[in-house]
Write a protein that holds these residues in place. Sequence first.
Motif, mmCIF file in Angstrom:
data_model
loop_
_atom_site.group_PDB
_atom_site.id
_atom_site.type_symbol
_atom_site.label_atom_id
_atom_site.label_comp_id
_atom_site.label_asym_id
_atom_site.label_seq_id
_atom_site.Cartn_x
_atom_site.Cartn_y
_atom_site.Cartn_z
ATOM 1 N N ASP A 1 55.809 -1.338 -9.019
ATOM 2 C CA ASP A 1 56.268 -0.658 -10.266
ATOM 3 C C ASP A 1 57.415 -0.250 -10.392
ATOM 4 N N PHE A 2 57.961 0.124 -9.250
ATOM 5 C CA PHE A 2 59.302 0.940 -9.179
ATOM 6 C C PHE A 2 60.552 -0.075 -9.008
ATOM 7 N N ILE A 3 60.173 -1.470 -8.663
ATOM 8 C CA ILE A 3 61.119 -2.382 -8.397
ATOM 9 C C ILE A 3 61.424 -2.908 -9.754
ATOM 10 N N ASN A 4 60.994 -2.637 -10.930
ATOM 11 C CA ASN A 4 61.494 -2.887 -12.153
ATOM 12 C C ASN A 4 62.380 -2.213 -12.512
ATOM 13 N N ILE A 5 63.423 -1.949 -11.749
ATOM 14 C CA ILE A 5 64.678 -1.253 -12.537
ATOM 15 C C ILE A 5 65.872 -2.194 -12.028
ATOM 16 N N ASP A 6 66.979 -1.891 -12.881
ATOM 17 C CA ASP A 6 67.957 -2.731 -12.881
ATOM 18 C C ASP A 6 68.708 -3.648 -11.763
ATOM 19 N N ASP A 7 68.702 -2.925 -10.975
ATOM 20 C CA ASP A 7 69.701 -3.345 -9.678
ATOM 21 C C ASP A 7 68.882 -3.905 -8.441
ATOM 22 N N VAL A 8 67.498 -4.035 -8.627
ATOM 23 C CA VAL A 8 66.823 -4.399 -7.578
ATOM 24 C C VAL A 8 66.219 -5.780 -7.845
ATOM 25 N N LYS B 1 63.727 -8.565 -7.924
ATOM 26 C CA LYS B 1 62.381 -8.785 -8.515
ATOM 27 C C LYS B 1 61.698 -9.536 -7.314
ATOM 28 N N ASP B 2 62.232 -10.509 -6.586
ATOM 29 C CA ASP B 2 61.642 -11.066 -5.483
ATOM 30 C C ASP B 2 61.446 -10.041 -4.541
ATOM 31 N N ASP B 3 61.897 -9.018 -4.394
ATOM 32 C CA ASP B 3 61.619 -7.952 -3.201
ATOM 33 C C ASP B 3 60.194 -7.446 -3.578
ATOM 34 N N ALA B 4 59.326 -7.815 -4.462
ATOM 35 C CA ALA B 4 57.989 -7.130 -4.627
ATOM 36 C C ALA B 4 57.181 -7.484 -3.339
ATOM 37 N N ILE B 5 56.360 -6.505 -2.945
ATOM 38 C CA ILE B 5 55.488 -6.684 -1.898
ATOM 39 C C ILE B 5 54.253 -7.301 -2.175
ATOM 40 N N ASP B 6 53.459 -8.010 -1.039
ATOM 41 C CA ASP B 6 52.276 -8.489 -1.294
ATOM 42 C C ASP B 6 51.566 -8.608 0.129
ATOM 43 N N PRO B 7 51.451 -7.738 0.854
ATOM 44 C CA PRO B 7 50.776 -7.871 1.962
ATOM 45 C C PRO B 7 49.393 -8.235 1.842
ATOM 46 N N SER B 8 48.885 -9.140 2.785
ATOM 47 C CA SER B 8 47.483 -9.454 2.913
ATOM 48 C C SER B 8 46.483 -8.797 4.099
ATOM 49 N N ILE B 9 45.686 -8.497 3.689
ATOM 50 C CA ILE B 9 44.735 -7.797 4.779
ATOM 51 C C ILE B 9 44.080 -9.041 5.713
ATOM 52 N N LEU B 10 44.427 -9.200 6.980
ATOM 53 C CA LEU B 10 44.138 -9.997 7.754
ATOM 54 C C LEU B 10 42.380 -9.979 8.011
ATOM 55 N N GLY B 11 42.212 -8.463 8.143
ATOM 56 C CA GLY B 11 40.855 -8.259 8.629
ATOM 57 C C GLY B 11 40.612 -6.920 9.312
ATOM 58 N N VAL B 12 39.279 -6.522 9.337
ATOM 59 C CA VAL B 12 38.981 -5.459 10.174
ATOM 60 C C VAL B 12 38.599 -6.117 11.588
ATOM 61 N N VAL B 13 38.951 -5.688 12.547
ATOM 62 C CA VAL B 13 38.509 -5.992 14.154
ATOM 63 C C VAL B 13 38.011 -4.757 14.511
ATOM 64 N N PHE B 14 36.590 -4.812 14.958
ATOM 65 C CA PHE B 14 35.925 -3.832 15.392
ATOM 66 C C PHE B 14 36.107 -3.650 17.071
ATOM 67 N N THR B 15 36.420 -2.139 17.442
ATOM 68 C CA THR B 15 36.598 -2.158 18.722
ATOM 69 C C THR B 15 35.709 -1.192 19.463
ATOM 70 N N MET B 16 35.716 -1.068 20.829
ATOM 71 C CA MET B 16 35.057 -0.182 21.649
ATOM 72 C C MET B 16 33.309 -0.423 21.138
ATOM 73 N N VAL B 17 33.096 -1.638 21.172
ATOM 74 C CA VAL B 17 31.739 -2.242 20.971
ATOM 75 C C VAL B 17 30.828 -2.370 22.122
ATOM 76 N N GLN B 18 29.853 -1.410 22.053
ATOM 77 C CA GLN B 18 28.867 -1.669 22.881
ATOM 78 C C GLN B 18 27.929 -2.743 22.777
ATOM 79 N N GLU B 19 27.524 -3.622 23.636
ATOM 80 C CA GLU B 19 26.880 -4.615 23.607
ATOM 81 C C GLU B 19 25.509 -4.779 24.453
ATOM 82 N N TYR B 20 24.544 -5.538 23.769
ATOM 83 C CA TYR B 20 23.228 -5.562 24.361
ATOM 84 C C TYR B 20 22.759 -6.995 24.230
ATOM 85 N N GLY B 21 22.349 -7.705 25.216
ATOM 86 C CA GLY B 21 21.946 -8.995 24.895
ATOM 87 C C GLY B 21 22.996 -9.780 24.218
ATOM 88 N N GLU B 22 24.049 -9.697 24.641
ATOM 89 C CA GLU B 22 25.447 -10.435 24.182
ATOM 90 C C GLU B 22 25.700 -10.077 22.600
#
Lengths: 309, 144
Positions: A205-212, A214-235
Amino acid sequence: MSVVSVINYKGGVGKTTVAANLAAELAWRNFNILLIDLDPQASLTFSFITPEQWKSDFSESKTIKSWFDAISRGEPFELSDLIFSPANVNNKLRGKGSLDLIPSHLGLINVDLELATELGGASIKQAKQNYLKVHRRLIKGLESTDDEDYDVIMIDCPPNFNIVTKNAIVASDNILIPAKPDYLSTLGIDYLIRSLNQLVKDYNDFINIDDVDKDDAIDPSILGVVFTMVQEYGERPISAIRPFITQTRNLDIPVFDSYIKENKTIFSDSPQYGVPVAIRSYSTSTHQGVVDGIEEFVSEFEVKLGLED
Amino acid sequence: MKNYKKAVSNCLRKIADQIDRIDASELEELAKGNFGIRIEFSNNKDKLKEKGLQKLPNNEELNTIESVLREMESREQGETFLNEKGLSKEGLLYLAKHLDLPVQKHDSKKLISDKIIETTIGYRLRSHAIQGSSKDSGITKQST
């Protein structure tokens, strides 16, 4: 070149472990990786160099804090001048890719406060300009690195959503979210996504000012959640935690199929030797199984990021 | 001697059958040493008669119940629906197992029902409460 922020509000979920092992395994697979440690705890830094080396060679003027301070004072300082190659891990990687690091500093905690003082302005337009200037500091700094030098720049973010973290998000194409498969961690994922959405909205919203540009808009994607410290049983994950993994998937949040298995024995002291678990070999099948799990996660990461050949 | 060996082998087979019916979470607890095994002798005919009185949901019914629960918008709706279904405790255990929930045979009917509600309805309500309107726009898209 891709820029990936490794982030979660909650501390102790394995952000640094994921960042260190992911970077090391990618380097093993012949990619060139730059790690940026934005956490004042400096855990990522101390996963590759000793505190003594940090104090003698970096703490004074060669950490990310030094760079933020210099820029705030209007002094010239190239971010790329902070890059160094930790010896132990790069000795292990000889003949393969590379792993470089920009180290952190405990004093980075004050940088958030100092950046906050630069916000605001006499008019709405000035306030927006200052907002953008403060939040674009890191992305501007990264312009001093050559796109050809690195395949991935990975930023280890602190467990908060302050201005330094927001700088990382603004600079990133992708977001990786390590999380523990438990009730409070899964609530934390919702909080994080809400904050990410709000930041992207406010910033664009803020980049819609005169001297910026517009190609500088950000659009990061969420690659994903990686679960950690996972206890396993039976693989597979134990029954007590499987519902939290399933619920996260059912919320249409991308979730990596592979996960980081829990193993206090090998993870607790690995940083001490400066070489992540992912690129060390182990004689027991249990320990090797943890490494195999990391390798599967990295393979998935390569596909999601479009890194594979 | 021959009869004795056959009797022992039949016994072991019956024990193996019973162990086969233990759900995964109970088996984990047994393997860790937190649970033990106790053998009780009962009259088989009475047990079979008792089971025959309980109608347990089949796979199709379980899938339908799950789909309906996943569309509901409040925990209260889910509780009412499950009550109306009139599932016995064993029926709820079947449903919980179908949903891959960690429940145990000694859990109360209410606890099993609560876990089913949380895993089909509760988690969505929590997520929506936290993410709010930001859920409808923004960056949950997956990177390719």
